[in-house]
Structure formats: structure tokens, C-alpha cells
Design a protein around this motif. Structure first.
Motif, PDB file in Angstrom:
ATOM      1  N   ASN A 159       0.918  -1.273  -0.041  1.00 24.03           N
ATOM      2  CA  ASN A 159      -0.072  -0.118  -0.123  1.00 24.03           C
ATOM      3  C   ASN A 159       0.992   1.366  -0.018  1.00 24.03           C
ATOM      4  OD1 ASN A 159      -2.128  -1.584   0.124  1.00 24.03           O
ATOM      5  ND2 ASN A 159      -3.212  -0.623   1.814  1.00 24.03           N
ATOM      6  N   ARG A 160       1.351   1.567  -1.066  1.00 22.93           N
ATOM      7  CA  ARG A 160       2.277   2.939  -1.329  1.00 22.93           C
ATOM      8  C   ARG A 160       1.400   3.814  -2.328  1.00 22.93           C
ATOM      9  NH1 ARG A 160       8.313   0.662  -2.439  1.00 22.93           N
ATOM     10  NH2 ARG A 160       8.275  -1.332  -1.307  1.00 22.93           N
ATOM     11  N   TYR A 161       1.275   5.274  -1.651  1.00 23.82           N
ATOM     12  CA  TYR A 161       0.422   5.945  -2.410  1.00 23.82           C
ATOM     13  C   TYR A 161       1.047   7.281  -2.307  1.00 23.82           C
ATOM     14  CZ  TYR A 161      -3.143   2.574  -0.912  1.00 23.82           C
ATOM     15  OH  TYR A 161      -3.670   1.296  -0.956  1.00 23.82           O
ATOM     16  N   ILE A 162       1.078   7.934  -3.472  1.00 25.80           N
ATOM     17  CA  ILE A 162       1.610   9.459  -3.838  1.00 25.80           C
ATOM     18  C   ILE A 162       0.601  10.516  -4.535  1.00 25.80           C
ATOM     19  CG2 ILE A 162       2.469   8.705  -6.110  1.00 25.80           C
ATOM     20  CD1 ILE A 162       4.937  10.598  -5.581  1.00 25.80           C
ATOM     21  N   LEU A 175      -7.827   8.006  -3.343  1.00 26.20           N
ATOM     22  CA  LEU A 175      -7.406   7.168  -2.586  1.00 26.20           C
ATOM     23  C   LEU A 175      -8.462   6.352  -1.859  1.00 26.20           C
ATOM     24  CD1 LEU A 175      -5.101   6.132  -0.367  1.00 26.20           C
ATOM     25  CD2 LEU A 175      -5.701   8.183   1.009  1.00 26.20           C
ATOM     26  N   THR A 176      -9.503   6.750  -1.912  1.00 22.24           N
ATOM     27  CA  THR A 176     -10.440   5.951  -1.520  1.00 22.24           C
ATOM     28  C   THR A 176     -10.756   4.740  -2.604  1.00 22.24           C
ATOM     29  OG1 THR A 176     -11.797   7.895  -0.514  1.00 22.24           O
ATOM     30  CG2 THR A 176     -13.095   5.768  -1.128  1.00 22.24           C
ATOM     31  N   GLU A 177     -10.630   4.875  -3.874  1.00 22.80           N
ATOM     32  CA  GLU A 177     -10.883   3.813  -4.779  1.00 22.80           C
ATOM     33  C   GLU A 177      -9.556   2.888  -4.736  1.00 22.80           C
ATOM     34  OE1 GLU A 177     -13.437   6.005  -8.212  1.00 22.80           O
ATOM     35  OE2 GLU A 177     -11.333   6.734  -8.010  1.00 22.80           O
ATOM     36  N   SER A 178      -8.395   3.466  -4.645  1.00 25.02           N
ATOM     37  CA  SER A 178      -7.052   2.681  -4.668  1.00 25.02           C
ATOM     38  C   SER A 178      -6.894   1.840  -3.368  1.00 25.02           C
ATOM     39  CB  SER A 178      -6.098   3.945  -4.971  1.00 25.02           C
ATOM     40  OG  SER A 178      -6.273   4.539  -6.208  1.00 25.02           O
ATOM     41  N   TYR A 179      -7.378   2.165  -2.296  1.00 25.54           N
ATOM     42  CA  TYR A 179      -6.892   1.609  -0.899  1.00 25.54           C
ATOM     43  C   TYR A 179      -7.219   0.190  -0.993  1.00 25.54           C
ATOM     44  CZ  TYR A 179      -6.526   0.807   4.001  1.00 25.54           C
ATOM     45  OH  TYR A 179      -6.056   0.149   5.224  1.00 25.54           O
ATOM     46  N   THR A 180      -6.223  -0.861  -0.572  1.00 26.19           N
ATOM     47  CA  THR A 180      -6.177  -2.122  -0.106  1.00 26.19           C
ATOM     48  C   THR A 180      -6.608  -2.209   1.494  1.00 26.19           C
ATOM     49  OG1 THR A 180      -5.189  -2.609  -2.268  1.00 26.19           O
ATOM     50  CG2 THR A 180      -5.701  -4.398  -0.665  1.00 26.19           C
ATOM     51  N   SER A 181      -7.554  -2.657   1.941  1.00 22.32           N
ATOM     52  CA  SER A 181      -7.665  -2.847   3.376  1.00 22.32           C
ATOM     53  C   SER A 181      -6.864  -3.717   4.291  1.00 22.32           C
ATOM     54  CB  SER A 181      -9.303  -3.229   3.540  1.00 22.32           C
ATOM     55  OG  SER A 181      -9.525  -4.395   3.151  1.00 22.32           O
ATOM     56  N   ASN A 182      -6.732  -3.617   5.186  1.00 23.96           N
ATOM     57  CA  ASN A 182      -5.698  -4.476   6.235  1.00 23.96           C
ATOM     58  C   ASN A 182      -4.408  -4.624   5.769  1.00 23.96           C
ATOM     59  OD1 ASN A 182      -8.199  -5.031   7.904  1.00 23.96           O
ATOM     60  ND2 ASN A 182      -8.997  -6.483   6.116  1.00 23.96           N
ATOM     61  N   ASN A 183      -3.732  -3.684   5.239  1.00 24.70           N
ATOM     62  CA  ASN A 183      -2.501  -3.715   4.982  1.00 24.70           C
ATOM     63  C   ASN A 183      -1.701  -2.475   5.622  1.00 24.70           C
ATOM     64  OD1 ASN A 183      -2.264  -6.138   3.138  1.00 24.70           O
ATOM     65  ND2 ASN A 183      -3.276  -5.247   1.579  1.00 24.70           N
ATOM     66  N   VAL A 211      -2.400   8.783  -6.664  1.00 28.51           N
ATOM     67  CA  VAL A 211      -3.758   9.079  -6.170  1.00 28.51           C
ATOM     68  C   VAL A 211      -3.993  10.540  -5.825  1.00 28.51           C
ATOM     69  CG1 VAL A 211      -3.845   6.842  -5.047  1.00 28.51           C
ATOM     70  CG2 VAL A 211      -3.070   8.845  -3.672  1.00 28.51           C
ATOM     71  N   SER A 212      -5.482  10.680  -6.028  1.00 35.99           N
ATOM     72  CA  SER A 212      -5.750  12.035  -5.764  1.00 35.99           C
ATOM     73  C   SER A 212      -6.569  12.033  -4.177  1.00 35.99           C
ATOM     74  CB  SER A 212      -6.606  12.885  -6.625  1.00 35.99           C
ATOM     75  OG  SER A 212      -7.797  12.375  -6.730  1.00 35.99           O
ATOM     76  N   LEU A 213      -6.862  13.074  -3.623  1.00 37.65           N
ATOM     77  CA  LEU A 213      -7.814  13.258  -2.528  1.00 37.65           C
ATOM     78  C   LEU A 213      -8.970  13.873  -2.750  1.00 37.65           C
ATOM     79  CD1 LEU A 213      -4.644  13.964  -0.064  1.00 37.65           C
ATOM     80  CD2 LEU A 213      -5.756  11.842  -0.399  1.00 37.65           C
ATOM     81  N   GLY A 214      -9.390  13.914  -3.793  1.00 42.45           N
ATOM     82  CA  GLY A 214     -10.604  14.825  -4.258  1.00 42.45           C
ATOM     83  C   GLY A 214     -10.261  15.644  -5.411  1.00 42.45           C
ATOM     84  N   ALA A 228      -4.618  10.516   6.018  1.00 43.46           N
ATOM     85  CA  ALA A 228      -4.534   9.598   7.291  1.00 43.46           C
ATOM     86  C   ALA A 228      -5.844   9.274   7.661  1.00 43.46           C
ATOM     87  CB  ALA A 228      -3.695  10.027   8.399  1.00 43.46           C
ATOM     88  N   ASP A 229      -6.852  10.188   7.759  1.00 40.42           N
ATOM     89  CA  ASP A 229      -8.171   9.846   8.145  1.00 40.42           C
ATOM     90  C   ASP A 229      -8.989   9.163   7.116  1.00 40.42           C
ATOM     91  OD1 ASP A 229      -9.989  10.199  10.298  1.00 40.42           O
ATOM     92  OD2 ASP A 229     -11.213  11.597   8.899  1.00 40.42           O
ATOM     93  N   THR A 230      -8.744   9.037   6.000  1.00 40.33           N
ATOM     94  CA  THR A 230      -9.299   8.233   4.900  1.00 40.33           C
ATOM     95  C   THR A 230      -9.005   6.968   5.200  1.00 40.33           C
ATOM     96  OG1 THR A 230      -9.352  10.122   3.261  1.00 40.33           O
ATOM     97  CG2 THR A 230      -9.442   7.808   2.477  1.00 40.33           C
ATOM     98  N   ILE A 231      -7.680   6.627   5.400  1.00 40.54           N
ATOM     99  CA  ILE A 231      -7.165   5.307   5.807  1.00 40.54           C
ATOM    100  C   ILE A 231      -7.781   4.780   6.785  1.00 40.54           C
ATOM    101  CG2 ILE A 231      -5.295   3.877   6.492  1.00 40.54           C
ATOM    102  CD1 ILE A 231      -3.489   5.757   4.420  1.00 40.54           C
ATOM    103  N   HIS A 232      -8.073   5.471   7.933  1.00 37.50           N
ATOM    104  CA  HIS A 232      -8.749   4.921   8.996  1.00 37.50           C
ATOM    105  C   HIS A 232     -10.125   4.810   8.721  1.00 37.50           C
ATOM    106  CE1 HIS A 232      -5.966   5.470  12.485  1.00 37.50           C
ATOM    107  NE2 HIS A 232      -5.671   6.513  11.915  1.00 37.50           N
ATOM    108  N   ILE A 233     -10.933   5.637   8.142  1.00 35.04           N
ATOM    109  CA  ILE A 233     -12.365   5.248   7.561  1.00 35.04           C
ATOM    110  C   ILE A 233     -12.433   4.129   6.791  1.00 35.04           C
ATOM    111  CG2 ILE A 233     -14.361   6.071   6.550  1.00 35.04           C
ATOM    112  CD1 ILE A 233     -13.118   9.113   7.265  1.00 35.04           C
TER     113      ILE A 233
END
Length: 240
Positions: A159-162, A175-183, A211-214, A228-233
Motif C-alpha cells: 500500500n504505497r500512495y503518492i 485514495l478511496t478507490e485505490s486503498y487495499t484494506s488490512n495492509n 492518487v488524488s484526495l478529491g 490519514a483519516d481516509t485510511i482510518h475510515i
């Protein structure tokens, strides 16, 4: 209950001088009072004050327990320090409250601030850790050149995001679309002048996902907090 910080409490059961002064002079604690102390390494201690000295409160440890982080994966946020140090300090405070495991200030081609006093940053992080009732302090790294940081990451980290602003280089999803959970995750946030095209290309060649944040352009410190908060959610949603 207000918490205190003593990183060496397991070997030396006393509060550091600054914490001792706050405990005795400000909060008026006395011998026999029970307080909570964290070591910043994930352990919470319940203690009774044996001696209430303004420069060194001596403690008797009643019990201790591991207080795990309330998120399942490690989160690393790597950010180019902002020119305005107040914004940087505010970001550290909020990232610690939200919850991250590691903070790396990275030096980029367009960085306006090349140095950062980690001692000052640590004081802010300690305060935020106590205020948010955590027992773990984020690992705060020294300023590191971006390419050196990228190359230091283990191959197992997927899970590496720029996050960057230039729309012309790569197709980006959010980031919401690209994130892979539990990593375990690492997020790169660029300076106020954005990453250079060469830096983006270098990161992508080392496995970073663009990625973009919106749709809105965010300040550096805002982007770090949103990421950071997006990953938590997303992580909390995946557990349901």
C-alpha cells in the motif's frame, strides 16, 4: 483522567522534570494520589505517587497493561515540511490525534524548508498523544531525501500512495478507490510547489500508486490529515 508521559518508567519509575512540575505545581497532586502514565511505546501504567517532588515525582507502579493502537495496520505519513512551521506543528498534532505509526519529513526538489527540529515536533506529538488518550507515540524520523526514503521501504509493503496535483502525468484514482484494506500503508504528500515530475516518476517506478484526495486542491498539512483519516475510515469500514 489526565495522563503523564515517562518514556523510561519501566526502569526508572519517576516522571521527567517537566511532567513532574505539571503534576505537582499545576495539578496539585500529592503523595498517595493515583495517576496514569504512558511510555509512548504502547503501555499504560497505573501508579501511586510515592514522593511529590516538583522536579522528580517518584512513583510506585500498581499495574501496567499494553494499550494497543485502535487501528489494525501501520500507517506511515511522509510529508515535505511546510515553509510555515506553525502549520507543520499543527499537522503533527492532528496526525497524532488521528493516529499514525510513523512520520517522515521528506526533502523534495521543490521543498522550501530543508530542516526541521524534531525535538520541538516530539513535544507537540507527546502532548497530542496524552490528550487523545493513546499510549503510543509516532516514530518521528529526521528529514530524509525523498528518493532515499522511497528506496528504504521493504518490498513487502504494497500500500504505497503518492498524492500530487499534476493531472498530466498518470491516470489517477482517488485514495478511496485505490486503498487495499488490512495492509500497512505509506502515503507521500508533496511540498507546496508539488512533487517534480521526476520525483513522481521515481516513486511510481518503486511501486507507488498515483492518487488524488478529491477534486479540491489542498494545502500540504490538510492533505496529510485527509489521507490519514481516509485510511482510518476505509479500514474501519472493511472490518464491518
Amino acid at each position: 483522567m489526565i495522563r503523564f508521559y515517562a518514556p523510561d518508567i519501566a526502569n526508572d519509575p519517576r516522571l521527567p522534570e517537566m511532567e513532574s512540575g505539571h503534576c505537582v505545581r499545576v495539578l496539585r497532586h500529592r503523595e498517595g494520589d493515583i495517576i496514569e502514565v504512558v511510555d509512548g511505546k504502547g503501555r499504560l501504567y497505573k501508579c501511586i505517587i510515592a514522593e511529590a517532588r516538583p522536579k522528580a515525582v517518584l512513583l510506585d507502579i500498581i499495574e501496567s497493561a499494553i494499550q494497543p493502537d485502535p487501528w489494525p495496520q501501520n500507517i506511515t505519513v511522509a510529508v515535505a515540511p511546510t515553509k510555515n512551521i506553525d502549520r507543520m506543528e499543527w499537522m503533527i498534532e492532528k496526525l497524532t490525534e488521528i493516529g499514525i505509526n510513523r512520520f517522515v519529513p521528506v526533502k523534495c526538489d521543490h521543498s522550501e524548508r530543508k530542516e526541521l527540529k524534531i525535538e520541538r515536533i516530539e513535544k507537540i506529538a507527546v502532548s497530542a498523544m496524552k490528550q487523545s488518550l493513546k499510549a503510543s507515540l509516532p516514530l518521528l524520523e529526521p528529514v530524509t531525501p525523498l528518493r532515499q526514503f522511497v528506496q528504504s521501504l521493504p518490498d513487502s509493503l504494497r500500500n504505497r500512495y503518492i498524492c500530487y496535483c499534476n493531472d498530466d502525468m498518470y491516470d489517477r484514482r482517488t485514495l478511496t478507490e485505490s486503498y487495499t484494506s488490512n495492509n500497512d500503508s505509506v502515503v507521500l504528500i508533496g511540498p507546496e510547489g508539488d512533487f517534480s515530475p521526476e520525483e513522481v516518476t521515481f516513486a511510481v517506478s518503486h511501486g507507488f500508486i498515483p492518487v488524488s484526495l478529491g477534486p479540491c486542491r489542498l494545502r500540504t498539512e490538510t492533505a496529510a490529515i485527509v489521507a490519514a483519516d481516509t485510511i482510518h475510515i476505509l479500514s474501519s469500514i472493511s472490518k464491518k
